[in-house]
Scaffold this active site. Sequence first.
Site, mmCIF file in Angstrom:
data_model
loop_
_atom_site.group_PDB
_atom_site.id
_atom_site.type_symbol
_atom_site.label_atom_id
_atom_site.label_comp_id
_atom_site.label_asym_id
_atom_site.label_seq_id
_atom_site.Cartn_x
_atom_site.Cartn_y
_atom_site.Cartn_z
ATOM 1 N N HIS B 223 2.298 7.406 0.296
ATOM 2 C CA HIS B 223 1.556 5.875 -0.308
ATOM 3 C C HIS B 223 1.267 5.271 0.655
ATOM 4 C CE1 HIS B 223 5.320 3.526 -0.004
ATOM 5 N NE2 HIS B 223 5.697 4.623 0.116
ATOM 6 N N ASP B 228 6.132 -4.071 -1.494
ATOM 7 C CA ASP B 228 7.065 -3.573 -2.378
ATOM 8 C C ASP B 228 7.361 -2.183 -1.860
ATOM 9 O OD1 ASP B 228 6.993 -5.483 -4.166
ATOM 10 O OD2 ASP B 228 5.088 -4.709 -5.348
ATOM 11 N N LEU B 229 8.597 -2.024 -1.512
ATOM 12 C CA LEU B 229 9.122 -0.965 -0.868
ATOM 13 C C LEU B 229 8.925 0.519 -1.584
ATOM 14 C CD1 LEU B 229 10.695 0.280 1.885
ATOM 15 C CD2 LEU B 229 12.704 -0.345 0.196
ATOM 16 N N ASP B 230 7.998 1.334 -1.193
ATOM 17 C CA ASP B 230 7.937 2.809 -1.873
ATOM 18 C C ASP B 230 7.225 2.528 -3.151
ATOM 19 O OD1 ASP B 230 9.250 4.152 0.181
ATOM 20 O OD2 ASP B 230 11.178 4.555 -0.832
ATOM 21 N N GLU B 231 6.642 1.406 -3.426
ATOM 22 C CA GLU B 231 5.904 1.088 -4.541
ATOM 23 C C GLU B 231 4.407 1.090 -4.386
ATOM 24 O OE1 GLU B 231 7.128 1.009 -7.684
ATOM 25 O OE2 GLU B 231 8.792 1.736 -7.161
#
Lengths: 286, 286, 286, 286
Positions: B223, B228-231
């Site tokens: 990604h 937003d971490l890992d989002e």
Amino acid sequence: MNNNYILTFSCPDQYGIQAKVTGFLFKENAFLKDIHSYSDEDTKIFFSRIVFSLKNNKIPSNSFNKSFEDIAKDLSIKWELSKEGEKIKTIIAVSKQGHCLNDLLYRANYRKMPIDIVGVVSNHEDFRGIVEFSGIKFHYLPVSSDKKNKPKQENEFANLVDSKDADLIVLARYMQIISPSLSAKWFGKCINIHHSFLPSFKGARAYHQAHNRGVKIIGATTHYVTPDLDEGPIIDQDIERVSHKNTPNELIQKGNDIEARVLARSVKWHAEKRILLNGKKTIVFE
Amino acid sequence: MNNNYILTFSCPDQYGIQAKVTGFLFKENAFLKDIHSYSDEDTKIFFSRIVFSLKNNKIPSNSFNKSFEDIAKDLSIKWELSKEGEKIKTIIAVSKQGHCLNDLLYRANYRKMPIDIVGVVSNHEDFRGIVEFSGIKFHYLPVSSDKKNKPKQENEFANLVDSKDADLIVLARYMQIISPSLSAKWFGKCINIHHSFLPSFKGARAYHQAHNRGVKIIGATTHYVTPDLDEGPIIDQDIERVSHKNTPNELIQKGNDIEARVLARSVKWHAEKRILLNGKKTIVFE
Amino acid sequence: MNNNYILTFSCPDQYGIQAKVTGFLFKENAFLKDIHSYSDEDTKIFFSRIVFSLKNNKIPSNSFNKSFEDIAKDLSIKWELSKEGEKIKTIIAVSKQGHCLNDLLYRANYRKMPIDIVGVVSNHEDFRGIVEFSGIKFHYLPVSSDKKNKPKQENEFANLVDSKDADLIVLARYMQIISPSLSAKWFGKCINIHHSFLPSFKGARAYHQAHNRGVKIIGATTHYVTPDLDEGPIIDQDIERVSHKNTPNELIQKGNDIEARVLARSVKWHAEKRILLNGKKTIVFE
Amino acid sequence: MNNNYILTFSCPDQYGIQAKVTGFLFKENAFLKDIHSYSDEDTKIFFSRIVFSLKNNKIPSNSFNKSFEDIAKDLSIKWELSKEGEKIKTIIAVSKQGHCLNDLLYRANYRKMPIDIVGVVSNHEDFRGIVEFSGIKFHYLPVSSDKKNKPKQENEFANLVDSKDADLIVLARYMQIISPSLSAKWFGKCINIHHSFLPSFKGARAYHQAHNRGVKIIGATTHYVTPDLDEGPIIDQDIERVSHKNTPNELIQKGNDIEARVLARSVKWHAEKRILLNGKKTIVFE
């Protein structure tokens, strides 16, 4: 049909299990065709699936069973002996989505899936036609909108399974939760299918959530039903790639394809005695 | 190398976008080779990727750019013009796991991956050897165990990206969180990779959790990095089947394989201008 | 159902095709949703598939068609205009293996496959029951063992296609060779499926040959029927892994699964106008 | 590293094999971890792979080996005993395409692939750098353009294998044919990789032929080298999807990816003693 038998068993692990079991089979004039054994380090349980035939295509006798029971007791073995290719009696439950039901009907009727569908249960009437056309009894067990009759309805379902002596219950998109007590009773013989995603999405309209998150893969998971909803031992999983072009409805269609495919594979493995329970997990001897 | 150019653009959707853009290209004597356009109903944005060459293999002139800028203003178009096959300047960041780094080094050196690796950043020294052997500058930017120097370290990382004029930052198992401000600055040009599961597992030792849950599939997701971490917007995902026999360590090894594969594919797509941002999602013109 | 239309076209490649066509569509108040165009360097043909709707959900008028025909003549364009989601009239032909037929019946009845099955032709009676249960006319057109009535039988098949105005003929394991003249007449609208292997095996009992060779993968291929038997333009292919344990019969069962899957995908793509013919090959705008 | 041992064996099938072998292992205080046995109906050969450890992590003694040899003679067993995880000595041969070589170097160096690369042979000098950087001896064994020195060159190759005591020779895109006598000598320990297609294409420029035919899938196959060129026992196969957009060069790149992947998997299986020879086929205990 061949005259092969399938012996599956599991027991607390120790030295000599395989030697004792195959020694017994040798003594009984068994010719071994396919053996798969596995010792799980986490649970310290030994699992085995042995396909064999007896000399002159004999059928395992009472004394065969009795002799093996002695070994089994000695080793605390849980075992099952089945004829390879013998169809297992199966009840399918469905609600308003027929993709899994139809796939199973077809495979049972036309494709050597070793199940004998002894009844279809549904809380809706949508699939009476196709089921009865297939020569299978359709059991309409509706659940009232206030769900007051749910315990009675489930009881009828359970009684049907008992009366038909069914060895497998397939929840093929059956949208009713099985009660904890029935889940416990059916443990290891009731398979459910549900969609799966990476990442997971909780709550309703999961495909819409997946669409909004822009996932590139969707999937489905089969598991044995336990009182923990959707947390039973996983049998199998599969996925398909999706793209930015796929609407939520297209995701649902693709998801249905995956569900039908992975459920069919799981039912086949179950019927072929390839799945052994290992606590909260499964051993699958593919 | 050919003389193809890639025009990518997106804009609020309306009538006539494609007609105006391809009309312009026709007037400029562009020969169109590959067109992929998509109107997203959710965001009402129009996306397009057009591969073309100019008559007599001419290079797009200043007047070409200026004329298109007029159309772009009119339609609120964000656009980018690139030469097909031109390598984009790339910085790779890595910590102590080298599977993704090595794969990218190899593809860049031996396999036509269109990236020019202008530096490798690491908070550890493990991969200095292989990086320098590849003729690439290795930048050791350690983070102290108390993390006090983290802002300064990140600043050096950011300055390096600026000084090298890098168009792509690949976090190839770089185990440091990028700060929100730097994530925002790098939006759309910084790719991260992480493992993925069905179901998801939160917290540490995810592969051990997956093993304990008995999953039959593990995966990985790339990604774009956002605050937003890992989002961030998902670029791509992939999976592999696993079985009851796989130890947590074997899951990790398989997971590494998937990560290297899916990251390489994402970097290639990015370098080929196949990925357009659509809010929190991506459009991938494969 | 939406009011989208699909314009597909191909023509000798030249400058300005896309500009002229999308310029026309803009003038006609078309809102473009999805565009995929491709210039093939080998054949110098330009291919395009454009999904659009007209303002106020209007239906393309006679004047729309007439105006486009003028452009088409000018550019030597072959084109087709279809309503998205409109079912295409389809005749399925089958012999004694029903896996592909059943899969198509199910998808047409229950799964939004955009085909309207206007008849099933067979040289055997095996599937009359399931076909008639689905509410579809079953045409039993036997071929005598001396094959003397073959021309007459094929003529009846062809007349049926004509009388039903069918736009697609699916040979779903129809074990009769289509004559060269009928193949030529049906070019681009008749899809066949056959198994495929790596390496290939010529002659009879291909699955037995594959078993004897110890292959680890088997596959299936769909193509448009041409006078060259099994050499028509390939539409799609797919495979499954097999192992040393699989008997020839199991290979056949797996092969049937692949065939049903790849044929369904090809029929869907055809019905969605995603396949354009490019000489001996296909362009597939997935 | 664990103290597991792998016993693999095959013999003419008969009653009691598994009982005798596991009875012996029990007597020797072996704890069985993983068993996979298979009786092939075509060749009437029994195959087995048993992973075990000895009590107190003892190492199999001379008397263990001697005792088992007695059983082996009795049953005409061919067997091999290996330590799990022990690296097997491997020589890699390469010509001018490095994708497979590099992948194996990386897996051996960084990823627990259980091979110890004791030398790389090449008829070209292209990969001396990367090989020597990896700390491996590079053996430049050129073949003159008139091929006159070919027997001498092959002799040097064979001597190197002998002097290094190598148990595995990997032809990682080595474009020299191994002579029938050397193929026979190396039977079962020399792995080759080549591309595969559905349908097959004979002769040169196979990827160009595949492109012209418009295939939608390309693949690769590994096999043990035999005097029959490319007809040795198949170990594994894999594929990737391709599209009308892929040029022959892109097919080649994708093909290289498949080759590296399938060769790595085959080498791993070989090193883990998962592959047993069954005449012209392989048994793979995955």
